[in-house]
Design an enzyme around this catalytic site. Structure first.
Site, PDB file in Angstrom:
ATOM      1  CG  ASN A 195      -2.258   1.104   1.182  1.00 54.48           C
ATOM      2  OD1 ASN A 195      -2.421   2.156   0.592  1.00 54.48           O
ATOM      3  ND2 ASN A 195      -2.989   0.914   1.589  1.00 54.48           N
ATOM      4  CG  ASP A 196       1.148   3.504   3.545  1.00 61.08           C
ATOM      5  OD1 ASP A 196       0.534   4.956   3.341  1.00 61.08           O
ATOM      6  OD2 ASP A 196       0.542   2.792   4.752  1.00 61.08           O
ATOM      7  CB  VAL A 197       5.732   0.219  -0.018  1.00 65.32           C
ATOM      8  CG1 VAL A 197       6.647   0.173   1.360  1.00 65.32           C
ATOM      9  CG2 VAL A 197       4.953  -0.718  -0.533  1.00 65.32           C
TER      10      VAL A 197
ATOM     11  CG  PHE B 261       2.185   2.054   7.852  1.00 69.23           C
ATOM     12  CD1 PHE B 261       2.420   1.676   6.822  1.00 69.23           C
ATOM     13  CD2 PHE B 261       3.145   3.176   8.858  1.00 69.23           C
ATOM     14  CE1 PHE B 261       4.078   1.947   6.416  1.00 69.23           C
ATOM     15  CE2 PHE B 261       3.829   3.637   7.537  1.00 69.23           C
ATOM     16  CZ  PHE B 261       4.770   3.179   6.638  1.00 69.23           C
TER      17      PHE B 261
END
Length: 466
Positions: free
Chosen positions: A392-394, A432
């Site tokens: 997700n965030d990466v 996150f």
């Protein structure tokens, strides 16, 4: 003369063990040599433990052999029983047990000296005992909280309350004051109070950290356990324990630095920032009414099957779904059709350093197909297809495009620059960081919703039918 010869043998054995530790650590730097590196370091530890037990007349050869058999059996059973998805929890427990063991060494030495009126506790010994207690106990309780978050037996999101940082700071200063008092005037009741306070401090340091920040926390706690072991080495006057602890401590600090750099965050921010405290749950349309484009397994199979190159990006969702074998099968199917396949690994993808590497190694993905962030960053513009599984965030372009984003400046895998992106996720829920992922709404991105393992199985079946 005989005593000198014995010490020469012990010193030589310790030198061999230390050399094996260093060589083992060096080989752990690559997935291709990590297994042999682990074996070398294990042999070094075996030599160090056996030589120490015999030199200090703790056990004889028969007892050592029995202990080795019991330990080997327990370790073998544990290695076979633990799932790869539970590896972060196991590492957290190992860190905690290491810190706890060092604290027990310090406590036993404090009890031995302070309980004998004929013995005087030197200042240097007292200082190392207190350091070993502080670091070891904090490592133990902090690691147990990390285990609970990873195992989801306690709340995984950051736990905060008013004046939390102030309380932690006051508690730490109180511990330091009590340690100074104990150095001057040793006493068991005060020492017991310090142990309890250190247990509480370890809990307070880890509860404000979200479950997805665990790669940094685990590597930091690993460093703590090494420092605690080094302190125990000073307490016992054992050079081998000092060397081993220093190596672990240094390696953990270096790894922690790598992790924080990969997240573009300071260690202070990770430990006290309560990052991701807001856990937004987005519906199918995502935030602000934006709509993501869905794709079926059939269409995904056509897109991938007729591409020239594909990059797979695994994330924590891959571990949760235990879909590493299906992803490996997808890669093999595409390669049989002439598609070039690579795996892109972000340093903080997962719940511990190297989590994705471990999962893919279990599925027997060749090491030469794994590429880290720096190695593959220039490949995305030329990639015809990218398959994101649970990350997700990466892969969030906001880190590159939106100065107001909490993750702005964080190095990411620029998957959005590829011709086509297929994202496998259960939903559009946030990662996150607690923010929506702009990647999901890009024109070249399609979402394949569902359990990653089931989705990949369907996708593989469709490719076989092409």
């Amino acid at each position: 003369m005989e005593e000198i010869d014995v010490q020469l043998v012990v010193g030589a054995a310790y030198l061999v063990a230390a050399s094996l530790f260093i060589l083992g650590l060096r080989r752990l730097g690559s997935p291709a040599t990590a297994r042999s590196g682990n074996m070398l370091a294990s042999v070094g530890m075996l030599i160090a433990v056996v030589v120490t037990l015999l030199d200090r007349d703790v056990l004889d050869l028969a007892d050592v052999a029995v202990g080795m058999l019991i330990g080997a059996a327990a370790g073998g059973l544990l290695a076979r029983a633990i799932k790869m998805t539970a590896m972060p929890q196991l590492v957290a427990v190992f860190n905690g047990l290491g810190g706890g063991a060092s604290a027990l060494v310090a406590a036993s030495e404090f009890y031995r000296i302070s309980g004998d009126a004929s013995l005087e506790m030197p200042a240097d010994v007292s200082v190392t005992i207190m350091l070993g207690t502080l670091i070891g106990v904090v490592t133990f309780s902090g690691s147990m909280v990390a285990f609970g978050k990873l195992q989801e037996v306690i709340y995984t999101q950051p736990v905060t309350f008013p004046l939390q940082k102030t309380l932690s700071a006051v508690l730490f200063l109180g511990i330091i004051g009590a340690i100074v008092y104990l150095i001057v005037s040793p006493g068991l009741p005060a020492y017991a109070a310090v142990v309890v306070a250190c247990l509480l401090l370890g809990v307070l340091l880890v509860i404000p950290i979200g479950g997805a920040d665990m790669p940094v926390v685990i590597s930091l706690l690993n460093s703590y356990s090494g420092l605690a072991a080094a302190s125990a080495g000073f307490v016992l006057g054992n050079m081998m324990l000092i060397v081993a602890g220093a190596l672990v401590g240094a390696a953990g600090l270096i790894l922690t630095q790598i992790m924080t750099k990969a997240m573009n965050r300071s260690l202070f921010n990770v430990m006290f920032g309560a990052f991701g405290a807001a856990e937004d749950q987005l519906g199918p349309a995502g935030a602000e009414g934006r709509h993501a484009k869905e794709i079926s397994p059939e269409d995904s199979a056509v897109l991938l099957g007729y591409s020239k190159s594909a990059v797979f990006v695994p994330g924590y969702g891959l571990a949760v779904a235990q879909a590493q074998h299906q992803l490996k099968e997808l890669g093999a199917l595409l390669e049989s059709r002439g598609v070039s396949v690579k795996y892109a690994i972000h340093p903080v993808a997962g719940r511990m350093p190297g989590h994705m590497n471990v999962l893919l190694a279990e599925a027997e993905v060749p090491y030469d197909k794994l590429y880290d962030l720096e190695q593959i960053k220039n490949d995305f513009p030329d990639a015809e297809a990218v398959v994101v599984v649970g990350a997700n965030d990466v892969v969030n372009p906001a880190a590159r495009e939106n100065p107001g984003s909490p993750i702005y400046g964080m190095p990411i895998l620029d998957v959005d620059l590829a011709h086509h992106v297929i994202v496998l996720k259960r939903s559009l829920n946030t990662g996150f960081a607690g923010i929506d992922n702009d990647l999901f709404y890009k024109e070249n991105t399609s979402m394949l919703f569902g359990d990653a393992k089931a989705s990949l199985a369907k996708l593989n079946d469709e490719i076989k039918a092409l």
